[in-house]
Structure formats: structure tokens, C-alpha cells
Design an enzyme around this catalytic site. Structure first.
Site, PDB file in Angstrom:
ATOM      1  N   LYS A 158       2.831   1.207   9.844  1.00 26.97           N
ATOM      2  CA  LYS A 158       3.059   2.482   9.161  1.00 26.97           C
ATOM      3  C   LYS A 158       2.340   3.633   9.855  1.00 26.97           C
ATOM      4  O   LYS A 158       2.813   4.768   9.835  1.00 26.97           O
ATOM      5  CB  LYS A 158       2.634   2.365   7.690  1.00 26.97           C
ATOM      6  CG  LYS A 158       3.625   1.574   6.862  1.00 26.97           C
ATOM      7  CD  LYS A 158       3.267   1.553   5.395  1.00 26.97           C
ATOM      8  CE  LYS A 158       2.144   0.600   5.101  1.00 26.97           C
ATOM      9  NZ  LYS A 158       1.891   0.437   3.662  1.00 26.97           N
ATOM     10  N   ARG A 169       5.171 -13.241   9.674  1.00 26.34           N
ATOM     11  CA  ARG A 169       5.559 -11.838   9.636  1.00 26.34           C
ATOM     12  C   ARG A 169       6.893 -11.674  10.355  1.00 26.34           C
ATOM     13  O   ARG A 169       7.158 -12.333  11.362  1.00 26.34           O
ATOM     14  CB  ARG A 169       4.489 -10.995  10.320  1.00 26.34           C
ATOM     15  CG  ARG A 169       4.858  -9.531  10.460  1.00 26.34           C
ATOM     16  CD  ARG A 169       3.705  -8.719  11.004  1.00 26.34           C
ATOM     17  NE  ARG A 169       4.120  -7.367  11.324  1.00 26.34           N
ATOM     18  CZ  ARG A 169       3.289  -6.350  11.497  1.00 26.34           C
ATOM     19  NH1 ARG A 169       1.986  -6.550  11.380  1.00 26.34           N
ATOM     20  NH2 ARG A 169       3.733  -5.158  11.798  1.00 26.34           N
ATOM     21  N   GLU A 222       0.862  -1.183   0.000  1.00 26.45           N
ATOM     22  CA  GLU A 222       0.000   0.000   0.000  1.00 26.45           C
ATOM     23  C   GLU A 222       0.897   1.230   0.000  1.00 26.45           C
ATOM     24  O   GLU A 222       1.817   1.323   0.822  1.00 26.45           O
ATOM     25  CB  GLU A 222      -0.896   0.011   1.240  1.00 26.45           C
ATOM     26  CG  GLU A 222      -1.819   1.221   1.288  1.00 26.45           C
ATOM     27  CD  GLU A 222      -2.595   1.320   2.589  1.00 26.45           C
ATOM     28  OE1 GLU A 222      -3.434   2.225   2.701  1.00 26.45           O
ATOM     29  OE2 GLU A 222      -2.345   0.505   3.506  1.00 26.45           O
TER      30      GLU A 222
END
Length: 732
Positions: free
Chosen positions: A461, A451, A231
Site C-alpha cells: 500500500k 500470500r 488496516e
């Protein structure tokens, strides 16, 4: 001294031959012994020795290379221990276990014993090299990164000698078949059509596959298509890097392709700046992609799909307030809007498209299963209104699809065969498949990986943005940030990051990783090649006056790295007035003999102190004939000249003070108040030639990356301290 080596044709003593070649010892070699006979060495005086390791120890003792075998009792015993271990590489069943053992050992070591090459290195190197194709295959697999790094380093350092030995001897074992072995980076092997079914490569023979490799389900070589879909709401960080590199790994393994797709469905967070920098970071990682796409490219088709699902009764418009909707989903309560007619849904859908006041109260939801134990299937949101202009297409749309809705659509439309997702999305995998089924698409396989989480590190973020917006860091490329640009700016080599991530593999196990391991890998890459320089801390530096030193300064040209010519040379000035660090000066006693690095010994005759009892000046005499091995203090120094340059040495610490944040814990409560420390220093004149990005070692101080090079004498060179893999502590 003439030595005659004899051995069996099917078992040339590669370690003995390689060690002799490196040491410059002349051998006459002849493969005249019967099969199974141990190698033998005939000395010039007629005496005879036999046995591969006996001969190797003999070569080590007579070699002119310092410390090739003759060392202190402990290190000599370590060498013997490795020689005893080396034969295990000749055991087929134990070969990979041995590789794994040495690989783990080399994580913290440059050489097998001490800080220089020994016959232990030659023995293990030869044990690998003599296996030919088997070791070459493992070198390509990236399975044992530390072992490969060490093997390649030894091979490159002694390329001419080792290449000659290999060419003459590897391939003479057993049946006499020729074995190709390349000291340089291995070339890609010839490809053939290969099919992987149910996790088994049908074209591989038993025992030929790397045990650490993980297969993609129903993957067909040449037909795998993957996507890396960040993103554009921030810069690429170390967690994203794992996803990107795993996509590339599988694409290369199955001879497929990777596309980069920007998941740009939230105009509130996204910008062209982030797109540009993500592409920059992807290039930095060396990701080879076949195309760049944007989810926004498919907005018209995604809207058509949404309207089709409304028409088929598989989606509905809901105006339930958000908090109430969340409560109903948790409790499995159906919305009062769930059974609205298709006409009513289209009416409200048009209100959403126009961005009207009524439309802003609504969202589009999928009609899945409100009773499913997996709450992600309880009628998830497909579309929301948003009046913020999109960074690519402006204000054309007032409604935007959610990630959960557009991802399965675009994956299918773009022909993605396998979608790699971190295990945090595990509960939404069923949702992904259900939505694809409702859309009428063929199933895209999901492959999960864990992860990457790092200690004392935030990867959200949203949280990283808080640090930027509140001035806690300089920007997304701040050296304290876990972004690719941040850690590279701090001094991390990208090959260290790649090695670190690939070592984690595609495991689904959740891990909290230490930064120390990453920086230790980095040190092994930079230490053999980075130039050495000298600096003295400016505050309270102490002058040492050498009463018999050179009144007229003179200059010598010295190598910047004693073991790597490629680092270049520097001019060092020798004077009767030299600067020392205060911490060194205060540790010296009257009449003590010390060693001045790259000069020789000196004897301190007088220690002067100020009114506070602090050392202010030293007086001494040179004693260049003194034994440098017998002095306790080895001191770095700088001449007292106006050619020195000013330095600003910058150390950084973690942004938070807690190793791992709990889910309900507010990160602001553990923000580290002190994360940057600046120390002024003086550096040798040659440092004015440093360029931004250069990595150096300041002797006895550590590794540094040049961030701001020399501009003018009044402006210091800014050097960022590079962690060396030792435990980092929170600044007080």
C-alpha cells in the site's frame, strides 16, 4: 423417422437419451434388456445398431443441429477421442482424476471441441450426471470451478430437455434407489453436529472428503470464529481478497462466523475514506460478516494490559534511539533500560501517555528473549508515541499499540478461534503465542496461507500510495491498480476473481501468478452473454462506395448476441456508403471478393489512393449470392450516417516493467512510462444506450467496459479494454 431404443434397466444410456432430446429426435425407449446388455437402437427400416457410443454417434449424424458431430476431420476425431474418454467417469477410483483432467482442459475452452456444443459435451455431461450424489457433492465443494461452470452452462442452456431426461432416468441404476440431482444451484444440505479432530472429520466416511480440502486445527463445527482485519490505509487489493475469501470459506465450511476488524493503530496512514471503501469492497466480494469492530474500540483495555505487563516485569520503557535499538536487536544486545525498576518504567510510561518531549523519545517494549534465534522475540515494541489525531477518536491518545501487541490481545478478547495469516508472518507466530501467554490468554490457533503475488504488480500500500500521490494514476480505483475497485472498473467480473482465488486454495506454497489466468476465467464468464457491437477506428478510416447498394438506407433488427437472446436486439442501417477500418482496406486487392459481416459478399472493383500511396477510398458492388465461406476477409463496417457515436477506446498496461521485483530493488526504477493508450473510433448508433459498467464486445477488436456513457454527441463514450487472457505486452 421412428427409432426404438432398448436398454438394461440398471444402465440407461443417458448420453444417447439427452442428445436425442436436445436434437428433437423422437425415441421410443424401453428398459427391456437383461442386466449388462449394451443399449440397442432399432431403425425404421429394421436395421439395428448397438453400443452406447455407436448410438450416440448415430444421433449426432442425423441431428439437425449444426456440427453436433459432423465436422472437419480433426474436430470429428477430437469428438471421438472424448467419447472414448467418457467411460472413465464410471470408474469409482478414477472419477476425481477424470474431473481434474477435464477441469484443467476447460480452463481455456468453452466447449470440449471447437466453439459449439457437440456430442462430446453430452457424453461427458452424462458421465457426470449419472453419478448423482457424488457429482452433486463435488459441485458444492467448489473444487473443480471450470468443470462446474461448463456443466452448469450446458444444463442451463438445455434445461427443459435435460431435466426431463434426468427425472426419467437418473436413479434407475443399480439397486433402484432414488437419487436426487438438481440442475439448478444446489441447496445447502441438512446440517449435523460435526467435530474435526487432528485434521479428520469424525462424521465423514472414508473416501467422502475432497482431497484438496485443508482443515483448521482443532476446529469444531458451529464454534469457529474468524476475523478479517485490514488496516484502513488503502483500498482492498487482490492480495487482501484472498485473505477475506479464505476466511469466508472456512467460516462456511465449519458453520462459524467472520467478523471484520479494522486494525486502526497508525493514525499517520489511516482515514475514514479508507474504512468506507474497504467496507464497500468487502461487500463487493460477497463476504458475509457478523460484526464490524475496530482495534481502537479496545484502546482502554489494551493500555490496561500494557500497564499490567509493566507491573509484572514483562514490559519496559526504552529510550534507546531507533537505529541503535535495531542494531542491538540484530546482535542480541540487551538495552540498558531493560532492567529499569517498575517505578522508573511507569514514570516514563506516563511521559509517553502525555506526549511530552521526554515521552516522545521512548517506546514500550516487551521483555521476551534477546538471545532467541527468532529475532521477532527479541523484545519487540509494544507502544509508540504519535501526536497525529486518530480518524475516529481524535487526539484522545498520544500513544498507540503496535500490530504485534494489539493483535493477539484483540483476537483473544473477541473470542477468535483461528487467526488466518499469510506466510510472510511466519517468523512472528512464536511472538504472537508468547505475547498471548504473557497476557494470560488461551491460545488462538494460527493458520497460514501463501500470500498472493501477481506478475508486474505491486501490492504494498505504501508503493501504491506513491502512484496516487505522484499523479501516475487517477486514484485508488484506477483500472491499472490491483485494487478490487480498479480491476472491477477495468471489466473484471467479481465471480471471476472469486473463482481465481478459491482455485489457489489455502496452500502455503508461495506462487507468482499470471494475470492471464484471471482474465481467461473472466472471458469465459462474459463471452457467452455480452452484447456484440461494431466500431471503426476514426483515424484514416476508408469509405467503401457500393455502386449498386441501397441509395435509400434501410434498417434491420439484429440480435446483439447470436447465441444469447438476453443480450437484446439492435437496429443496423444498410447504406451504399460504408466505413471500413484502414487496416482492413489496405489488405484488399482489386477484384477481391470480401464478406461484409451481417450483410453478405461484395466485390471491390477499384482502389483509390492519396499522394502518399495510402488507400483513401474503395468502390465495389454487392454480390450477396456469393459464398461467405470462400472469402478470406470478413469485414466489420459502419454505415456513413450522422447517427454514429464517438468512442474513446482506452488500453492499459502494467505499472512496472519487471515481472518480479527483488527485495533490495527500488520500484521507482522500473516504473512503466507508458501505461495508457487512447484510440478514437466511431460506433454504431445503438451504443448510445450503454450504461456505465456495461460489458460489450466490439467485433474483431475485443471486450470493453463502458466507463463514461453517452452524454452528448461531442463527448465520446469511454470504453476500457478488457484483457482476454492472452499474453499482455508492455507498450512501447
Amino acid at each position: 423417422m421412428e427409432l426404438k431404443l432398448s436398454f438394461a434397466a440398471d444402465a440407461p444410456p443417458l448420453a444417447v437419451l439427452a442428445a436425442a432430446k436436445i436434437a428433437g429426435i423422437s425415441l421410443t425407449a424401453d428398459s427391456i434388456l437383461a442386466p449388462g446388455s449394451p443399449p440397442a437402437l432399432l431403425l425404421s427400416n429394421g436395421q439395428r445398431l448397438q453400443g452406447a457410443h455407436v448410438l450416440l454417434r448415430y444421433v449426432g449424424r442425423v441431428a439437425s443441429i449444426p456440427s453436433f458431430y459432423q465436422r472437419d476431420p480433426y474436430e470429428s476425431s477430437q469428438i471421438d477421442e472424448w467419447l472414448d474418454y467418457a467411460p472413465i467417469f464410471g470408474s469409482g477410483s478414477e472419477f476425481e482424476g477424470a474431473c481434474s483432467y477435464v477441469d484443467k482442459y476447460l480452463l481455456q475452452h468453452t466447449f470440449l471441441v471447437g466453439n459449439s456444443l457437440s456430442i462430446a459435451d453430452i457424453a461427458i455431461w452424462a458421465g457426470l450426471a449419472v453419478t448423482g450424489v457424488r457429482w452433486e457433492s463435488l459441485r458444492k465443494s467448489k473444487k473443480y470451478q471450470n468443470l462446474v461452470r461448463w456443466f452448469n452452462s450446458v444444463s442451463a442452456e438445455y434445461d427443459a430437455a435435460l431435466s426431463e431426461v434426468l427425472a426419467a432416468n437418473v436413479g434407475k441404476r443399480g439397486s433402484g434407489k432414488s437419487v436426487t440431482f438438481k440442475l439448478k444451484e444446489p441447496q445447502a444440505s441438512n446440517t449435523q453436529s460435526t467435530v474435526v479432530e487432528n485434521g479428520v472429520n469424525l462424521n465423514e466416511t472414508a473416501g467422502s472428503r475432497s482431497t484438496s480440502e485443508v482443515d483448521l486445527p482443532e476446529a469444531e463445527v458451529g464454534k469457529v470464529k474468524l476475523r478479517f482485519a485490514p488496516e484502513p490505509s488503502g483500498y482492498l487489493h487482490i492480495g487482501h481478497s484472498k485473505a477475506a475469501l479464505l476466511n469466508q470459506y472456512f467460516a462456511e465450511r465449519y458453520k462459524g462466523q467472520v467478523i471484520v476488524r479494522f486494525d486502526d493503530t497508525n493514525p499517520d496512514k489511516e482515514s475514514s475514506e479508507f474504512v468506507d471503501n474497504l467496507l464497500k469492497d468487502i461487500e463487493t466480494l460477497g463476504i458475509k460478516y457478523s460484526a464490524v469492530t475496530h482495534t481502537s474500540d479496545y484502546f482502554p483495555q489494551i493500555m490496561e494490559m500494557a500497564e499490567r505487563l509493566i507491573h509484572e516485569g514483562k514490559a519496559y520503557v526504552d529510550d534507546t534511539p531507533r537505529e541503535q535499538m535495531q542494531h542491538e536487536r540484530m546482535e542480541g544486545i540487551e538495552s540498558r533500560c531493560r532492567n529499569n525498576s517498575v517505578e522508573e518504567n511507569f514514570k516514563l510510561w506516563k511521559e509517553m501517555i502525555s506526549g511530552s518531549e521526554r515521552g516522545l523519545m521512548c517506546c514500550l517494549r516487551g521483555k521476551l528473549d534477546m538471545q532467541d534465534p527468532n529475532k521477532s522475540l527479541r523484545d519487540p515494541v509494544y507502544y509508540r508515541c504519535n501526536l497525529t489525531p486518530h480518524h475516529r477518536i481524535g487526539s484522545k491518545y498520544k500513544v498507540y499499540p503496535t500490530y504485534d501487541f494489539c493483535c493477539p490481545f484483540v483476537d483473544a478478547v473477541e473470542g477468535i478461534t483461528h487467526a488466518l495469516r499469510s506466510s510472510e508472518y511466519h517468523d512472528r507466530n512464536d511472538q504472537y503465542y508468547r505475547i498471548q501467554t504473557d497476557m494470560g490468554f488461551k491460545k488462538v490457533h494460527i493458520y497460514e496461507f501463501s500470500r498472493l503475488n501477481m506478475v508486474y504488480t505491486l501490492l504494498s500500500k505504501r508503493k501504491l500510495l506513491w502512484f496516487v500521490q505522484n499523479g501516475k494514476v487517477e486514484g485508488w480505483d484506477d483500472p491499472r491498480f490491483p485494487t478490487v475497485q480498479g480491476i472491477v472498473r477495468r471489466g473484471l467480473k467479481i465471480e471471476a476473481l472469486i473463482q481465481f482465488i478459491l482455485e489457489q486454495g489455502a496452500s502455503k506454497n508461495l506462487n507468482l501468478m499470471e494475470w492471464d489466468k484471471l482474465w481467461a476465467i473472466n472471458k469465459k464468464i462474459i463471452d457467452p452473454v455480452c452484447p456484440r457491437h461494431t466500431a471503426v477506428i476514426e483515424e484514416r478510416r476508408v469509405l467503401l462506395i457500393l455502386s449498386d447498394g441501397p441509395r435509400d438506407p434501410f434498417v434491420r433488427i439484429l440480435p446483439k448476441h447470436k447465441k444469447y437472446e438476453g443480450a437484446g436486439e439492435k437496429a443496423v442501417t444498410y447504406s451504399n456508403r460504408i466505413w471500413l477500418d484502414y487496416v482492413d482496406a489496405e489488405s484488399i486487392s482489386v477484384s477481391e471478393e470480401v464478406t461484409l459481416k451481417d450483410w453478405g459478399n461484395a466485390i471491390v472493383k477499384e482502389i483509390k489512393k492519396d499522394q502518399d500511396g495510402k488507400v483513401s477510398e474503395l468502390v465495389g458492388v454487392l454480390h450477396l449470392e456469393g459464398n461467405v465461406k470462400k472469402t478470406k476477409l470478413k469485414l466489420t463496417w459502419l454505415p456513413d450516417t450522422n447517427e454514429l457515436v464517438r468512442l474513446n477506446l482506452v488500453d492499459y498496461d502494467y505499472l512496472i516493467t519487471k515481472k518480479k521485483l527483488e527485495e533490495d530493488e527500488d520500484f521507482i526504477d522500473v516504473v512503466n512510462p507508458c501505461t495508457k493508450k487512447e484510440t478514437l473510433a466511431l460506433g454504431e448508433s445503438d451504443m448510445r444506450n450503454l450504461k456505465r459498467g456495461d460489458v460489450i464486445q466490439l467485433e474483431r477488436k475485443g471486450y470493453y467496459r463502458c466507463d463514461v456513457p453517452f452524454i452528448r454527441p461531442s463527448k465520446p463514450i469511454v470504453l476500457f479494454a478488457i484483457p482476454d487472457g492472452k499474453q499482455q505486452t508492455i507498450m512501447k
